[in-house]
Every structure is written in C-alpha cells, then in structure tokens.
Design an enzyme around this catalytic site. Structure first.
Site, short mmCIF file in Angstrom:
data_model
loop_
_atom_site.label_atom_id
_atom_site.label_comp_id
_atom_site.label_asym_id
_atom_site.label_seq_id
_atom_site.Cartn_x
_atom_site.Cartn_y
_atom_site.Cartn_z
N ILE A 178 0.81 -1.21 0.00
CA ILE A 178 0.00 0.00 0.00
C ILE A 178 0.85 1.27 0.00
CG2 ILE A 178 -1.82 -1.30 1.21
CD1 ILE A 178 -1.65 0.69 3.44
N GLY A 179 2.14 1.12 0.32
CA GLY A 179 3.03 2.28 0.25
C GLY A 179 2.99 2.96 -1.11
N ASP A 180 2.81 2.19 -2.16
CA ASP A 180 2.78 2.77 -3.51
C ASP A 180 1.55 3.64 -3.76
OD1 ASP A 180 5.11 2.12 -5.07
OD2 ASP A 180 4.54 0.03 -4.88
N PRO A 181 0.34 3.08 -3.72
CA PRO A 181 -0.81 3.94 -4.00
C PRO A 181 -0.99 5.06 -2.98
CG PRO A 181 -1.54 1.76 -3.25
CD PRO A 181 -0.07 1.67 -3.49
N GLY A 184 1.20 7.78 -4.03
CA GLY A 184 0.62 8.39 -5.24
C GLY A 184 -0.53 9.31 -4.93
#
Lengths: 463, 398
Positions: A178-181, A184
């Site tokens: 979830i670090g990615d979205p 973002g």
C-alpha cells in the site's frame, strides 16, 4: 448520462509524467481520470514495467510489451511519448514540452533529475509557473535520501507491518504494497494544492514529497498512543480495541468467510437475537466482557455462520443493523451487484481490441464525473501528437529524432522472451487459489465485455 | 517554503462522524481551509469515544483518534435535528464552500442534508460524502467499519497465512485512503466550480477506495481468471520478498532480480547462486521455507541495522520493520522535520506532519474541545448576538 456535463474537472491541465512502476503512475492515473492531459514519457531503452506480470488472457502475443495487465491498469487515461532524456535532442524536446505544461511529476531517486540537468532549478527557467512534484521513497534530503524503496518496504518502514499480525504471531506484510498507492494519492493532493496556490497568484513550486512520510499518516493514532501511554499495542489479528467482537468467521464452503464488527451493545443484542443465542447477550453484555471472552464469543457465532453462505450471513446481519460483509474474492468483487449498480466499473479496451472492466475513478462527482479517458497507450503511441501537434516539429525533424533513437515506437532493448504464466505453479505455491475457466464468458455476460475467442488455449492447456 | 496555503480562502463545514470523512476534512484544514467541525451538543462526534486515551480511560476531551482526525479545525456544537439548529446550519452554509458528511442517505434525509436539498439553496456548495458503500446502490444503507470495507473490497481475502483466516491491516488504512480520495474529489470540484458555475456532490465509498488498492488482484481475475490467495508475508512474484526475524527484531528482505547471486555476495551462502531450487523467482517461492531457513542462518547473526545498511549498500531494497518509537528516532524522518508536538487536554503528543508540508499550515492546531468555538463561529458567521446564543445554549441547540 443525462444532465451531466461532458466536461472533466482538470480539463486544460497538462502533466508531464516521468514516473514508473506504481506510486507515481497511480498519481498520474488519477489526474488522467480527472481530465488532465497526462503525457507519459518512457526512454526508448527503458520501457516502464511493460513486460512485468502477466499478459491479457495469458497470451503475450507479437508485441509482448503491449500486453502487461499491470501496465495497462496503472497507465490508463494517459498518452505515451518516448524520449531519451540523456541526449541533448531529447532534452530539447523535453524542455519545449515543459514550457507548455503545468505539472512535471517524477519518482526517480533524487540524484537522477539533477544529473540530467532537468531539475526544478533548470526547468523553472523555461516555465516559471511550473509545478514540479518529486515522489521519491524517502525524500530529496536527509541521510537516507538515496536508499532504495519499494511499496512493500515502505509498508515495513512505516510501522504498519509491525502493528499487523495474528495474535502472538510475527509482524505481517501487507498483501498489497500500500506504500505505492498511498504515496501516489498524496502526490495528487500536492499537485492540486499547488494548482490552487498558483491560481491565487503564487507562481510555480517544487514539491518534494517522500512516500515514507505519506504512509506514516496511516498510523497517526498509534503515534498518539505512544506519546500518551508509551506503548505499542500487541498484534491482535482482526480484533479492534473498541469494537467487540470483530473478526472473520467461517461460512459454508471452502475458505469462505464473513467479517463482523460489533460497534455497540445494541448491535450485539441484535446479533445474539438473530443467531438464537439470547443467553450470550446476557453473559457478555459489554464490549469489555466480549473482548475478554473473545474465543467463546467466536465459537458461538461461528456455529451459526459456518453452515450458511457468506452472502446470506452478511445480508441477515445487516438487516438487523450489524456491520458485516462477505470476505470477497477478487471474482466476487468484479461481479458485486452493488458495485455494478453504482457504476463502479468501466470497460477499458486493450490493444487486441478486447475490453475488460476496471474500477473507475476514485470518487463519484455528480456534475463533472471523471472517467477512464483512454486505455493505456501503446509504446510511443502519441509521439506524433506531442511532437507535431503540440510542439510543431515538422516531419523531417521527427524523422531525425527517430534516426538518433531519441524517440521510438518500440523498445530499443532486447526484452526477455515472454512466456505465458504457468498457472499450475501459481496454484501450487498458493498465489492462486483457483483459476476460473469461465471468466471470459462471465465478463461478457455480466459486464458486456468484448472478448474474442482465444487464439491459443494457453490458459487452459497450462492447467 | 514560503507562500500562502492553497485553501486559505476556503471554508468547510464538517458534520461527519467517521474516520474517513473526518480525515478528509482535516486534509483541507492542513492546506489552510477554515474547517468547522459541527458536533452534536453534549454527545459530540462518536470518535471521541474511541481510543487511544491517556491511561486507557475514556474521556470525550482526550481521545487520541479524535485528536488525530480533527487537527486544524475549529469546533461548534449544533443540534441539526432541531428547527433552530437546522436554520443556524443554513446560515453557516451561506458562507461555506464545502460540506463534508459521513451519514447514510436515510440519515441525511432526516437531517435535511441531502445534496439535492443543500444545492437547491446553495448551488455553489460542494457536498462530500464518505460512507462504507457510497450513497447509491443496494448496499448503500449497510453499516460499515474498516474491516467491512477491507472484506468487501477483496483486500482482506488475500492477506494472511495460507490455511489461516484472512488478516486485517492494523488501524484504519482504507478509511484514511477514502479520506484522501474524497479530498481529491473536493479539490477537483472546487477547481472546476467557476467554470461550470456550480458546486457538486462528491460521493466516495470506502469499499471502492480499498478496491483501488486491490486492483491488481482484480486484473488477475479479469485478465487470467485467477483468484488470488493468501501466502503470508511473501509476495506472489517470487522470493525473497518477505519479513524475517534477525538478532534484534525483524527486517524486510527484498530481492527482485531473476538471480540471487547478490545474496551470496551479502551472506557468503553459496546455495543462493548454485542451488537448482533457487534458480528463478517462482522456484524460490515454491522453496521459500528452505530459502528462509538459509537466510535466517545469516539474519539471526546480525542486527537490523547491519542487515539494512549492508543491503542498501549493495543496492538491495532492504528495510526496517519499524516500531513507532523507532520511527520517532529515525534519522531520516527527524532530519526532514516529519514530526510535530501538539499540546492538548490529554498532554503533549507527537504526530506526523502532513507529507505535503510545503503546502500545509506552518504549525498544526490541536483538535477543538466540544463546542469550543460556538461563540466565535455563530456570532461571526451567523450574526448571532450574545442573547440569542445564550438562549440557543439553554435550549440545547448548541
């Protein structure tokens, strides 16, 4: 739809997108769904994740870099320009494009843009109103600025992993990075905030937004608990400090579950009434009692849930006001009747001409709803549009750039030979619990998807 | 960075009572909007009843969760069910740009806060709703909490150990995510407001926000027919991509390339470059237990600092499995000023500052006490005189 404007909220905003993989591409995908013109730039020798993951219907095809499902979901609502930023001719084109754009967004390591001479200080000279957003893992300053990060490692870094886990078990990784979205989506907030500030007359700006600092927002209350009480809560599985009982309960069938979350004593009494266990309501009247006797409470409720289908259990509990939901598989979500009525899915086309449903924009706006404005672009699909129409370069110049390999309409590096996914291996290691042989038929029936018959039968013969 | 905050000319009325919606309104406050939290007289927002509390003792003015969700807001109390309260709320709406709600459609109806009703009188108003399942569809009236959204989005099913029940992520990540999504929706609606000459409804469902995060699992189904399962702390693409214990805690071990020869360089263990079971990522996932045993022979001899530093030096994305106090001392986060101390009734607490600091207020305002700004807000924005306010308070309207 009638009464709704065709206008998109961010129409007229142009975004130059240098981001790769997921965090940045998720940010620019949101901007694209909202109507910004997003121009995704890839180097001819460095396609973005186009060969990663899996191919549509497990058939890599003749241009395997055009068939990645991951690339397609992350890069919808964008245009594609190939450009070699290491060559002076590429830099020249880039600066011309920046001069007529509103936003540049990148998620390289903080060394990259300065090394190319394309950092904010240089780009501001060609466009003083530019909004330049950097989304590095750890930020552009500080002792760890050059550390490598992925979404999953950011999950660990942020504290979420150490707080998550079965009772008495080790820390547990998130199934989705979830670090990615999360990085973002805060990137989008930064872009929007900077647009408002510019509209108020404050000019352009450089925003350095560390993904690691985005994700720690999601554990905010735990920082407060630490300050107040000097404690890290124990890993507690599905239990909640306030709501009791809260857990996943087994339902009829194999690996079928319902989540139940009792937020008040009233709900608890309703639940006990529904399952015919009025004595239980009296035995454990308060959340504190129910937390203390969690196992016993779970045993009683499971006896009732385990012989019933999860959808029925959730509907029956909701009918008496108890928060409950089926633990949906991806297949259940794709065919969720509630999401269908809400119009949560849109059919998106793919290079082979077929369409598949994708979850739509992240919010439903009543007057200027966003939408998937275009499918993920083929490699360099908009070279002519950007170079010719936007920048006014003549055909001769475009041909020169192509000869110099500054642009290209296919990757200029050898790509690994792309094989179909061996689905039997996915089943073996547990990555897949089932492969649904009917998925194409169901997508046609339920979503009206256009899906040609497979040219090979790799998906099924692999089994 | 200097410059005004982006939303310094924007006013937000936050009548919400959930994590996601409150966090959404707070984000607007972080960017400088004047956010007014509207709570029920005496009772307050139900999140005031949720912990953490100092010493674990519940107190309406000491909830850590409420504090976190309501930083950078002012606070009033108002009984929206009463005629006087409802009319006072409408006076506030006249000077507001945004109303944020978390109530189900039927409750909004009762409160007279549906979008149709509000927009008929205040066409420029942006009205945002964050609920578990959204304002439309057959499940719109369903009750929801974090775990229900995780379950119905498809996220819960894929998280956990094989053969064990699905496992929820700690805290309320998807409520927070829905809050961010809703804030983006509100900013979009404000951005286009002049161009279309009106406000609009922003309808966010936590289920859909979570499904955005789970979209890869969904494309596995729509593209391959694959239903993703649970594989513990490992990653479907290959191994090692996992959490392992070490001498003084846990570390995230991440190695993506096709070959793991670099792990031999790091650990001195030959098998990582020669054992046929470890040749490609899927083989390694199949033999992950054996591989983890070998890796742990090495990790259990080293501290997390040694492991993470050595990995990063070899350009491998190793990282700490940080606990909260470690984050507060993390040299990168502290060097960048990622935290701020806030004084409130429950003492001094340290919280993360917004990641978009360059666009945020210089220092954060603690969450309001129940009804703290009644007099300021109702006299400045609704033109109420002292006598009127006294009467409203006596009648329990504020």
């Amino acid at each position: 739809m009638a009464g709704k404007s065709q206008r998109l909220p961010l129409e007229g905003i142009r975004v130059v997108d240098l981001t790769r993989v997921w965090a940045g591409p998720y940010a620019t995908r949101i901007l694209g769904d909202l109507g910004a013109e997003v121009i995704k730039i890839e180097a001819p020798f460095l396609p973005d994740g186009r060969t990663g993951g899996y191919a549509l219907d497990n058939e890599p095809g003749d241009d395997p870099w055009e068939s990645s499902g991951i690339y397609q979901k992350n890069n919808r609502s964008k245009r594609s320009l190939t450009l070699d930023l290491r060559q002076p001719e590429g830099q020249d084109v880039f600066k011309k494009l920046v001069a007529i754009s509103d936003v540049v967004i990148e998620n390289y390591s903080p060394r990259v843009m300065p090394q190319l001479g394309l950092d904010y200080a240089h780009l501001r000279e060609v466009n003083p109103a530019l909004i330049f957003v950097s989304l590095p893992g750890f930020g552009a300053s500080g002792p760890q600025k050059d550390w490598l990060a992925y979404g999953t490692t950011l999950d660990s870094h942020s504290g979420l992993v150490s707080l998550t886990g079965y009772q008495d078990g080790p820390p547990h990784r998130m199934a989705i990075a979830i670090g990615d979205p999360v990085g973002g989506m805060y990137g989008v907030l930064a872009v929007m905030g900077a647009l408002f500030r510019r509209r108020a007359g404050d000019g352009g700006s450089h925003l350095d937004l560390a993904q690691s600092e985005a994700l720690i927002q999601f554990v905010g209350p735990f920082f407060i608990d630490w300050s107040m009480n000097g404690r890290m809560p124990d890993r507690a599985g599905n239990r909640d400090p306030d709501y009791a009982p809260q857990d996943c309960f087994p339902c009829a069938g194999d690996d079928e579950w319902v989540a139940i979350s009792v937020t008040s004593d009233v709900e608890w009494r309703s639940l006990c009434g529904l399952i015919g266990e009025s004595a239980l309501a009296l035995e454990y009247p308060t959340a504190r009692d129910r937390r203390a006797s969690h196992e016993d409470v779970v045993r009683h409720i499971s006896r009732w849930t385990s012989v019933r289908p999860k959808m029925d259990v959730a509907a029956a509990l909701q009918a008496v006001g108890v928060p409950a939901g089926p633990v949906n598989t991806s297949r259940d979500v794709v065919f969720d009747p509630h999401l269908a009525v809400r119009g949560a899915f849109e059919l998106v086309s793919h290079p082979d001409g077929s369409t598949r449903p994708q979850i739509g924009p992240m919010a439903h706006l009543s007057e200027t709803p966003g939408r998937v404005t275009r499918p993920a672009p083929r490699f360099g699909a908009d070279n002519a549009y950007v170079l010719g129409k936007l920048l006014g370069l003549d055909a001769e110049r475009v041909a020169e750039l192509e000869a110099l390999k500054v642009i290209s309409d296919q990757p200029l590096i050898p790509l690994p030979d792309r094989q179909p996914i061996k689905l039997e291996r996915w089943l073996q290691v547990g990555t897949a619990v089932r492969v649904d042989p009917e998925y194409r038929e169901l997508l046609r029936e339920q979503h009206g998807a256009t899906i040609p018959e497979p040219t090979t039968s790799s998906a099924r013969t692999a089994l | 960075m200097s410059g005004a905050t982006p939303l310094s000319r924007c006013r937000v009325l936050d009548v919400s009572e959930s994590v996601g919606a409150s966090y959404c309104a707070r984000l607007l406050g972080d960017m400088g909007a004047d956010v007014i939290k509207v709570e029920r007289p005496a009772l307050g927002d139900p999140t005031r009843r949720r912990g953490p509390f100092p010493g674990g003792v519940p107190d309406l003015e000491m909830s850590g969760l409420f504090l976190w969700l309501n930083l950078n807001k002012r606070g009033v109390t108002l009984d929206l069910r009463s005629t006087a309260g409802s009319s006072l709320f409408r006076s506030l709406c006249a000077s507001a740009d945004v109303v944020v709600t978390s109530q189900l459609a039927s409750e909004l109806e009762v409160l007279g806060l549906t979008y149709d009703e509000l927009s008929a009188r205040f066409p420029l108003l942006v009205v945002a709703s964050v609920t578990g399942f959204g304002l439309s569809g057959p499940n719109a009236e369903y009750a929801s909490t974090e775990i229900i959204a995780a379950a119905t989005s498809g996220q819960l099913f894929i998280q956990g150990d094989r053969g064990q029940p699905p496992l929820k992520t700690a805290g309320q990540p998807f409520e927070h995510a829905a809050g961010v999504h809703a804030a983006i929706g509100i900013l979009s609606a404000l951005w286009v407001r002049d161009a279309i000459g009106r406000g609009q409804l922003v309808d966010v469902a936590v289920q859909e926000s979570a499904a955005h995060f789970t979209q890869m699992a969904m494309t596995w189904y729509t593209h391959l027919g694959v239903i993703q399962g649970r594989i513990g702390s490992r990653m479907p693409f290959g191994h090692p991509f996992t959490i392992l214990p070490c001498l003084d805690g846990y570390v995230a071990i991440t190695h993506l390339p096709q070959s793991t020869e670099m792990l031999t360089v790091l650990t001195g263990i030959q098998a990582f470059s020669s054992d046929p079971r470890f040749l490609d990522p899927l083989d390694r996932l199949q033999h992950a237990n054996e591989m983890d045993e070998l890796l742990m022979q090495w990790t259990m001899q080293h501290t997390k600092d040694e492991i993470v530093q050595q990995g990063q030096q070899l350009r491998m994305a190793f990282d700490y499995v940080n606990e909260i106090p470690e984050l507060l001392e993390d040299e990168q986060l502290t060097d960048r000023g990622a935290f701020e101390a806030i004084d409130f009734s429950g003492g001094t607490v340290t919280v993360p500052r917004p990641p978009f600091r360059m666009l945020a207020v210089d220092s954060m305002r603690r969450a309001p006490r129940l009804g703290e700004h009644n007099w300021d807000v109702f006299s400045d924005l609704a033109g109420c005189g002292g006598e009127e306010l006294f009467w409203l308070e006596a009648a329990g309207v504020i």
